[in-house]
Motif scaffolding. Sequence first.
Motif, PDB file in Angstrom:
ATOM      1  N   GLY A 154      50.870 -51.997 107.211  1.00 11.64           N
ATOM      2  CA  GLY A 154      49.416 -52.028 107.070  1.00 11.64           C
ATOM      3  C   GLY A 154      48.858 -50.618 107.027  1.00 11.64           C
ATOM      4  N   TYR A 155      47.539 -50.513 107.197  1.00 15.70           N
ATOM      5  CA  TYR A 155      46.860 -49.234 107.054  1.00 15.70           C
ATOM      6  C   TYR A 155      45.733 -49.123 108.069  1.00 15.70           C
ATOM      7  N   SER A 156      45.759 -48.033 108.839  1.00 10.45           N
ATOM      8  CA  SER A 156      44.685 -47.710 109.788  1.00 10.45           C
ATOM      9  C   SER A 156      43.884 -46.565 109.191  1.00 10.45           C
ATOM     10  N   ASP A 157      42.622 -46.811 108.862  1.00 10.58           N
ATOM     11  CA  ASP A 157      41.848 -45.896 108.026  1.00 10.58           C
ATOM     12  C   ASP A 157      40.762 -45.160 108.806  1.00 10.58           C
ATOM     13  N   HIS A 158      40.707 -43.835 108.586  1.00  8.40           N
ATOM     14  CA  HIS A 158      39.631 -43.023 109.156  1.00  8.40           C
ATOM     15  C   HIS A 158      38.842 -42.305 108.072  1.00  8.40           C
ATOM     16  N   SER A 159      39.047 -42.697 106.811  1.00  8.43           N
ATOM     17  CA  SER A 159      38.320 -42.042 105.720  1.00  8.43           C
ATOM     18  C   SER A 159      36.917 -42.641 105.615  1.00  8.43           C
ATOM     19  N   ARG A 160      36.073 -41.999 104.817  1.00 15.33           N
ATOM     20  CA  ARG A 160      34.709 -42.479 104.626  1.00 15.33           C
ATOM     21  C   ARG A 160      34.706 -43.646 103.637  1.00 15.33           C
ATOM     22  N   GLY A 161      33.902 -44.651 103.930  1.00 15.29           N
ATOM     23  CA  GLY A 161      33.735 -45.755 102.991  1.00 15.29           C
ATOM     24  C   GLY A 161      34.843 -46.791 103.061  1.00 15.29           C
ATOM     25  N   ILE A 162      34.859 -47.682 102.049  1.00 13.39           N
ATOM     26  CA  ILE A 162      35.797 -48.813 102.051  1.00 13.39           C
ATOM     27  C   ILE A 162      36.880 -48.677 100.985  1.00 13.39           C
ATOM     28  N   GLU A 163      36.806 -47.634 100.147  1.00 14.61           N
ATOM     29  CA  GLU A 163      37.690 -47.561  98.987  1.00 14.61           C
ATOM     30  C   GLU A 163      39.162 -47.489  99.374  1.00 14.61           C
ATOM     31  N   ASP A 190      34.479 -40.070 115.624  1.00 12.67           N
ATOM     32  CA  ASP A 190      34.928 -41.336 115.053  1.00 12.67           C
ATOM     33  C   ASP A 190      33.929 -41.948 114.076  1.00 12.67           C
ATOM     34  N   HIS A 191      32.645 -41.585 114.195  1.00 12.59           N
ATOM     35  CA  HIS A 191      31.610 -42.377 113.528  1.00 12.59           C
ATOM     36  C   HIS A 191      31.527 -42.156 112.021  1.00 12.59           C
ATOM     37  N   GLU A 192      31.753 -40.925 111.560  1.00  9.66           N
ATOM     38  CA  GLU A 192      31.564 -40.641 110.138  1.00  9.66           C
ATOM     39  C   GLU A 192      32.541 -41.432 109.271  1.00  9.66           C
ATOM     40  N   GLY A 193      33.733 -41.688 109.781  1.00 11.44           N
ATOM     41  CA  GLY A 193      34.712 -42.472 109.038  1.00 11.44           C
ATOM     42  C   GLY A 193      34.718 -43.944 109.403  1.00 11.44           C
ATOM     43  N   ALA A 194      33.695 -44.384 110.132  1.00 13.96           N
ATOM     44  CA  ALA A 194      33.631 -45.777 110.577  1.00 13.96           C
ATOM     45  C   ALA A 194      32.772 -46.609 109.630  1.00 13.96           C
ATOM     46  N   LEU A 195      32.760 -47.919 109.849  1.00  9.06           N
ATOM     47  CA  LEU A 195      31.907 -48.826 109.096  1.00  9.06           C
ATOM     48  C   LEU A 195      30.812 -49.380 109.996  1.00  9.06           C
ATOM     49  N   THR A 196      29.692 -49.721 109.380  1.00  5.43           N
ATOM     50  CA  THR A 196      28.567 -50.346 110.072  1.00  5.43           C
ATOM     51  C   THR A 196      28.652 -51.861 109.867  1.00  5.43           C
ATOM     52  N   PRO A 197      27.800 -52.635 110.537  1.00  2.00           N
ATOM     53  CA  PRO A 197      27.818 -54.084 110.272  1.00  2.00           C
ATOM     54  C   PRO A 197      27.693 -54.403 108.781  1.00  2.00           C
ATOM     55  N   GLU A 198      26.852 -53.665 108.067  1.00  3.80           N
ATOM     56  CA  GLU A 198      26.656 -53.937 106.638  1.00  3.80           C
ATOM     57  C   GLU A 198      27.895 -53.579 105.822  1.00  3.80           C
ATOM     58  N   THR A 199      28.443 -52.382 106.057  1.00  2.51           N
ATOM     59  CA  THR A 199      29.584 -51.964 105.227  1.00  2.51           C
ATOM     60  C   THR A 199      30.863 -52.681 105.625  1.00  2.51           C
ATOM     61  N   LEU A 200      30.973 -53.131 106.878  1.00  4.23           N
ATOM     62  CA  LEU A 200      32.134 -53.941 107.248  1.00  4.23           C
ATOM     63  C   LEU A 200      32.098 -55.265 106.489  1.00  4.23           C
ATOM     64  N   GLY A 201      30.900 -55.830 106.347  1.00  4.69           N
ATOM     65  CA  GLY A 201      30.763 -57.045 105.547  1.00  4.69           C
ATOM     66  C   GLY A 201      31.180 -56.807 104.105  1.00  4.69           C
ATOM     67  N   GLU A 202      30.796 -55.634 103.560  1.00  6.44           N
ATOM     68  CA  GLU A 202      31.204 -55.286 102.195  1.00  6.44           C
ATOM     69  C   GLU A 202      32.723 -55.213 102.086  1.00  6.44           C
ATOM     70  N   LEU A 203      33.364 -54.627 103.104  1.00 12.19           N
ATOM     71  CA  LEU A 203      34.824 -54.514 103.070  1.00 12.19           C
ATOM     72  C   LEU A 203      35.478 -55.888 103.074  1.00 12.19           C
TER      73      LEU A 203
END
Length: 214
Positions: A154-163, A190-203
């Motif tokens: 699998g993949y543990s991601d700390h990059s920006r966004g969902i791409e 940790d926050h800059e590479g994290a997702l919000t409720p909205e972007t987690l839904g997008e992911l």
Amino acid sequence: DYAKFQTYTAEQFGEDHVWYEEFRKVVMPEEVHFEMQALCRERGVGFLCSTFTRRSTVFLVDRMGCGELKLASSRVTDLELLDYVDSRADQVRRVYLSTGMSTLEEVRVAVGRLGRVEELYLLHCTSQYPTEDENVNLRAMVTLKEAFPDYPVGYSDHSRGIEACLAAVTMGAEVLEKHFTYHVRMPGDDHEGALTPETLGELVRGVERVERML
């Protein structure tokens, strides 16, 4: 599928640690663990924690009844902890192991130490917060799969966004881990590479769409 928390005390790092005060601010008290576990159960979400010591493992397994654990990248070479988690394989049936900063040989040793665990997931991870695009190195997942063909990757991601997560799914990631925040501009690394409720839904919607496409 899961909400994942971190189980540690600031004291385990020592008062002379450069981040001691920061750790002290964000430690999750034991009683809050039980509150979060109950909330996860109520919402139909799995409860998962990263363990960093034998003490926190005993707490999670014996007091909270956890049958799954996350081991952070920093624990890959903690052979004493790996051996203890393996000794609890009668209850701990699944372990997610992140591999940031690790050599393949270190991962190989860690996998050997967790030989009794029924389900072991190996997560590619870059330990940079946030991870710059040129350091994501998604093809490391292919390297892991070739080196350890018997284990899901699998993949543990700390990059920006969902791409990066969407790309990882196309490369065979069977599990994704992403930090979660209320706002990416909150203080802390940790926050800059994290997702919000909205972007987690997008992911989640994006992953479901990619899976249909595959």
